[in-house]
Motif scaffolding. Structure first.
Motif, PDB file in Angstrom:
ATOM      1  N   LEU A 176      -6.643  15.622   5.743  1.00 53.25           N
ATOM      2  CA  LEU A 176      -5.364  15.779   6.437  1.00 53.25           C
ATOM      3  C   LEU A 176      -4.105  14.852   5.746  1.00 53.25           C
ATOM      4  O   LEU A 176      -4.537  13.608   5.218  1.00 53.25           O
ATOM      5  N   PRO A 177      -3.073  15.350   5.599  1.00 51.30           N
ATOM      6  CA  PRO A 177      -1.920  14.424   5.441  1.00 51.30           C
ATOM      7  C   PRO A 177      -1.851  13.475   6.508  1.00 51.30           C
ATOM      8  O   PRO A 177      -1.874  13.501   7.718  1.00 51.30           O
ATOM      9  N   PRO A 178      -0.991  12.317   6.118  1.00 51.31           N
ATOM     10  CA  PRO A 178      -0.946  11.186   6.863  1.00 51.31           C
ATOM     11  C   PRO A 178       0.035  11.564   8.110  1.00 51.31           C
ATOM     12  O   PRO A 178      -0.200  11.171   9.358  1.00 51.31           O
ATOM     13  N   VAL A 179       0.769  12.412   7.953  1.00 51.39           N
ATOM     14  CA  VAL A 179       2.099  12.582   8.961  1.00 51.39           C
ATOM     15  C   VAL A 179       1.053  13.778  10.062  1.00 51.39           C
ATOM     16  O   VAL A 179       1.429  13.478  11.240  1.00 51.39           O
ATOM     17  N   ALA A 180       0.003  14.201   9.981  1.00 56.67           N
ATOM     18  CA  ALA A 180      -0.725  15.037  10.805  1.00 56.67           C
ATOM     19  C   ALA A 180      -1.439  14.135  11.625  1.00 56.67           C
ATOM     20  O   ALA A 180      -1.753  14.226  12.924  1.00 56.67           O
ATOM     21  N   VAL A 181      -1.911  12.900  10.965  1.00 58.12           N
ATOM     22  CA  VAL A 181      -2.364  11.937  12.104  1.00 58.12           C
ATOM     23  C   VAL A 181      -1.265  11.051  12.828  1.00 58.12           C
ATOM     24  O   VAL A 181      -1.681  10.738  13.851  1.00 58.12           O
ATOM     25  N   ALA A 182      -0.375  10.678  12.060  1.00 64.60           N
ATOM     26  CA  ALA A 182       0.543   9.801  12.671  1.00 64.60           C
ATOM     27  C   ALA A 182       1.283  10.381  13.741  1.00 64.60           C
ATOM     28  O   ALA A 182       1.474   9.599  14.843  1.00 64.60           O
ATOM     29  N   ILE A 183       1.778  11.507  13.929  1.00 65.10           N
ATOM     30  CA  ILE A 183       2.370  12.140  14.830  1.00 65.10           C
ATOM     31  C   ILE A 183       1.704  12.233  16.103  1.00 65.10           C
ATOM     32  O   ILE A 183       2.050  11.808  17.182  1.00 65.10           O
ATOM     33  N   PRO A 184       0.442  12.938  16.185  1.00 62.07           N
ATOM     34  CA  PRO A 184      -0.323  12.668  17.601  1.00 62.07           C
ATOM     35  C   PRO A 184      -0.466  11.362  18.070  1.00 62.07           C
ATOM     36  O   PRO A 184      -0.686  11.127  19.246  1.00 62.07           O
ATOM     37  N   LEU A 185      -0.952  10.451  17.059  1.00 61.06           N
ATOM     38  CA  LEU A 185      -1.272   9.052  17.707  1.00 61.06           C
ATOM     39  C   LEU A 185       0.042   8.312  18.017  1.00 61.06           C
ATOM     40  O   LEU A 185      -0.014   7.601  19.080  1.00 61.06           O
ATOM     41  N   MET A 186       1.167   8.563  17.623  1.00 53.65           N
ATOM     42  CA  MET A 186       2.244   8.143  17.971  1.00 53.65           C
ATOM     43  C   MET A 186       2.670   8.672  19.466  1.00 53.65           C
ATOM     44  O   MET A 186       3.108   7.765  19.983  1.00 53.65           O
ATOM     45  N   ILE A 237       1.882   6.122   8.050  1.00 54.61           N
ATOM     46  CA  ILE A 237       1.346   5.780   9.210  1.00 54.61           C
ATOM     47  C   ILE A 237       1.929   4.765  10.028  1.00 54.61           C
ATOM     48  O   ILE A 237       2.389   4.497  10.812  1.00 54.61           O
ATOM     49  N   ALA A 238       2.013   3.451   8.826  1.00 55.61           N
ATOM     50  CA  ALA A 238       2.589   2.092   9.456  1.00 55.61           C
ATOM     51  C   ALA A 238       4.128   2.226   9.892  1.00 55.61           C
ATOM     52  O   ALA A 238       4.597   1.748  10.906  1.00 55.61           O
ATOM     53  N   LEU A 239       4.743   3.168   9.148  1.00 54.80           N
ATOM     54  CA  LEU A 239       6.430   3.345   9.265  1.00 54.80           C
ATOM     55  C   LEU A 239       6.371   4.005  10.578  1.00 54.80           C
ATOM     56  O   LEU A 239       7.401   3.993  11.356  1.00 54.80           O
ATOM     57  N   MET A 240       5.450   5.063  10.793  1.00 56.24           N
ATOM     58  CA  MET A 240       5.724   5.922  11.997  1.00 56.24           C
ATOM     59  C   MET A 240       5.059   5.115  13.337  1.00 56.24           C
ATOM     60  O   MET A 240       5.687   5.638  14.483  1.00 56.24           O
ATOM     61  N   LYS A 275       5.749  -4.194  12.159  1.00 55.17           N
ATOM     62  CA  LYS A 275       5.840  -3.943  10.538  1.00 55.17           C
ATOM     63  C   LYS A 275       4.975  -4.722   9.850  1.00 55.17           C
ATOM     64  O   LYS A 275       4.761  -5.784   9.868  1.00 55.17           O
ATOM     65  N   THR A 276       4.412  -3.780   8.750  1.00 58.37           N
ATOM     66  CA  THR A 276       3.140  -4.410   7.788  1.00 58.37           C
ATOM     67  C   THR A 276       4.197  -4.530   6.396  1.00 58.37           C
ATOM     68  O   THR A 276       5.371  -4.313   6.401  1.00 58.37           O
ATOM     69  N   LEU A 277       3.473  -5.242   5.595  1.00 59.36           N
ATOM     70  CA  LEU A 277       4.192  -6.008   4.610  1.00 59.36           C
ATOM     71  C   LEU A 277       4.651  -4.698   3.450  1.00 59.36           C
ATOM     72  O   LEU A 277       5.701  -5.022   2.911  1.00 59.36           O
ATOM     73  N   PRO A 278       3.901  -3.652   3.244  1.00 59.36           N
ATOM     74  CA  PRO A 278       4.650  -2.451   2.858  1.00 59.36           C
ATOM     75  C   PRO A 278       5.891  -2.018   3.212  1.00 59.36           C
ATOM     76  O   PRO A 278       7.063  -1.678   2.564  1.00 59.36           O
ATOM     77  N   ILE A 279       6.052  -1.956   4.853  1.00 63.14           N
ATOM     78  CA  ILE A 279       7.247  -1.509   5.159  1.00 63.14           C
ATOM     79  C   ILE A 279       8.395  -2.646   4.921  1.00 63.14           C
ATOM     80  O   ILE A 279       9.510  -2.468   4.523  1.00 63.14           O
ATOM     81  N   VAL A 280       8.031  -3.900   5.306  1.00 61.25           N
ATOM     82  CA  VAL A 280       9.176  -4.913   5.056  1.00 61.25           C
ATOM     83  C   VAL A 280       9.433  -5.037   3.307  1.00 61.25           C
ATOM     84  O   VAL A 280      10.672  -5.103   3.357  1.00 61.25           O
ATOM     85  N   ALA A 281       8.508  -4.709   2.548  1.00 57.94           N
ATOM     86  CA  ALA A 281       8.977  -4.628   1.114  1.00 57.94           C
ATOM     87  C   ALA A 281       9.795  -3.633   0.858  1.00 57.94           C
ATOM     88  O   ALA A 281      10.839  -3.910   0.199  1.00 57.94           O
ATOM     89  N   SER A 282       9.623  -2.487   1.610  1.00 58.79           N
ATOM     90  CA  SER A 282      10.640  -1.325   1.133  1.00 58.79           C
ATOM     91  C   SER A 282      12.044  -1.558   1.415  1.00 58.79           C
ATOM     92  O   SER A 282      12.805  -1.294   1.293  1.00 58.79           O
ATOM     93  N   GLU A 283      11.965  -2.377   2.691  1.00 59.90           N
ATOM     94  CA  GLU A 283      13.420  -2.825   3.174  1.00 59.90           C
ATOM     95  C   GLU A 283      14.286  -3.568   2.255  1.00 59.90           C
ATOM     96  O   GLU A 283      15.266  -3.962   2.530  1.00 59.90           O
ATOM     97  N   LEU A 284      13.430  -4.447   1.292  1.00 59.80           N
ATOM     98  CA  LEU A 284      14.134  -5.396   0.536  1.00 59.80           C
ATOM     99  C   LEU A 284      15.231  -4.740  -0.646  1.00 59.80           C
ATOM    100  O   LEU A 284      15.868  -5.388  -1.176  1.00 59.80           O
ATOM    101  N   SER A 285      14.870  -3.366  -0.832  1.00 59.84           N
ATOM    102  CA  SER A 285      15.932  -2.692  -1.930  1.00 59.84           C
ATOM    103  C   SER A 285      16.912  -2.400  -1.259  1.00 59.84           C
ATOM    104  O   SER A 285      17.281  -2.219  -0.108  1.00 59.84           O
ATOM    105  N   GLN A 286      17.877  -2.332  -2.273  1.00 58.39           N
ATOM    106  CA  GLN A 286      19.448  -1.644  -1.669  1.00 58.39           C
ATOM    107  C   GLN A 286      19.711  -0.378  -2.491  1.00 58.39           C
ATOM    108  O   GLN A 286      19.139  -0.417  -3.647  1.00 58.39           O
ATOM    109  N   GLN A 287      20.767   0.086  -2.077  1.00 62.73           N
ATOM    110  CA  GLN A 287      21.183   1.217  -2.714  1.00 62.73           C
ATOM    111  C   GLN A 287      22.231   1.049  -3.907  1.00 62.73           C
ATOM    112  O   GLN A 287      22.869  -0.046  -3.741  1.00 62.73           O
ATOM    113  N   GLY A 288      22.219   1.851  -4.908  1.00 65.12           N
ATOM    114  CA  GLY A 288      23.458   1.599  -5.772  1.00 65.12           C
ATOM    115  C   GLY A 288      22.921   0.701  -6.926  1.00 65.12           C
ATOM    116  O   GLY A 288      21.733   0.675  -7.334  1.00 65.12           O
ATOM    117  N   MET A 289      23.978  -0.144  -7.852  1.00 66.86           N
ATOM    118  CA  MET A 289      23.494  -0.698  -8.932  1.00 66.86           C
ATOM    119  C   MET A 289      23.129  -2.153  -8.494  1.00 66.86           C
ATOM    120  O   MET A 289      22.503  -3.022  -9.487  1.00 66.86           O
TER     121      MET A 289
END
Length: 275
Positions: A117-127, A213-216, A223-237
């Motif tokens: 199953l794709p993660p979204v198929a598990v995350a949406i019902p559990l959410m 799954i952690a994001l949803m 928030k887990t560490l992968p979510i926090v790490a993804s928020e450290l990036s910025q757009q552009g140059m």
């Protein structure tokens, strides 16, 4: 003593193995080097091997409360989920491997199908479930969700490991007066230990790196560490490449430490039991 000449085929095999190991390790080493560089040294056209190292990126990562909170959430959720997977998954896998019935094949297929199953198929019902019972964005919700993954993965990988244990050893243990639980704990587990370590480590890495799954299932508190790490990036140059590389290093260290500690602990325990 006459020395046998080294065969060319063996040299080629060793060279291929060394090349494969280098290709696997090189990205990790390069990431670690980039974590010690200033952003100017990273975005140059010619990669810099000689540079002035800095600890600013690592200090920035470790100095943020969100990163420490994400590290705590990841450690608690993943550690608890793996522990639940071990306690429930290993006995269930042994029961399927050693006491097969007409449902054994269906059980193995069901466990394996959880990974189809794709993660979204598990995350949406559990959410929806966690929202209705008031556990959305909490660690218990993440632990239960991650446990579904760890139990299925550990069972899937542990069943062949237990099937590889010679039945003659277990039968001899029964003759010596061991019960079913003692055979499982003192015979099956030590014999299949190496394969089981791999199964446990793989399940930990799987949930540690889980992102969608952690994001949803979290918004702020869990928030887990992968979510926090993804928020450290910025757009552009203005992408902070040094900070991103430092966050990757922080993400990679706990699974490596977990595997080392787990291997040493299980080896010491099983050595004591054998002696």
């Amino acid at each position: 003593m006459k020395q046998h000449p080294i065969r060319p085929g063996r040299l080629v095999a060793k060279a291929i193995l060394a090349l494969a190991g280098f290709l696997a390790v090189f990205p990790l080493l390069w990431t670690a080097l980039n974590a010690l560089k200033n952003n100017v040294d990273i975005i140059t056209r010619v990669p810099k091997v000689i540079f002035t190292p800095t600890l600013a990126n690592i200090s920035y990562i470790l100095g943020r409360d969100s990163v420490l909170t994400g590290l705590y959430n990841s450690a608690v959720a993943c550690g608890a989920a793996v522990l639940i997977g071990i306690v429930l998954g290993l006995p269930a896998a042994y029961a399927v491997a050693r006491y097969p019935n007409r449902f054994a094949g269906d059980i193995q297929f069901f466990v394996l199908s959880l990974r189809f199953l794709p993660p979204v198929a598990v995350a949406i019902p559990l959410m929806v479930i966690w929202l209705q019972i008031g556990l959305y964005d909490t660690l218990p919700a993440l632990i239960v969700t991650y446990s579904l993954l760890t139990i299925s993965v550990i069972m899937w990988l542990a069943i062949p490991a237990f099937q590889g244990v010679p039945k003659e050893i277990e039968e001899a243990a029964f003759v010596d007066g061991y019960g079913a639980y003692a055979v499982f704990w003192r015979i099956a587990l030590p014999v299949a230990a190496r394969s089981l370590i791999g199964a446990i480590a793989f399940s930990f890495v799987l949930v540690w790196n889980e992102f969608l799954i952690a994001l949803m299932l979290s918004s702020s508190n869990a928030k887990t560490l992968p979510i926090v790490a993804s928020e450290l990036s910025q757009q552009g140059m203005n992408v902070p490449w040094g900070i991103l590389n430092a966050s990757v290093v922080l993400l990679s260290l706990p699974p490596l430490l977990f595997l080392g500690v787990l291997s040493g602990f299980l080896n010491s325990v099983f050595r004591q039991k054998k002696s």
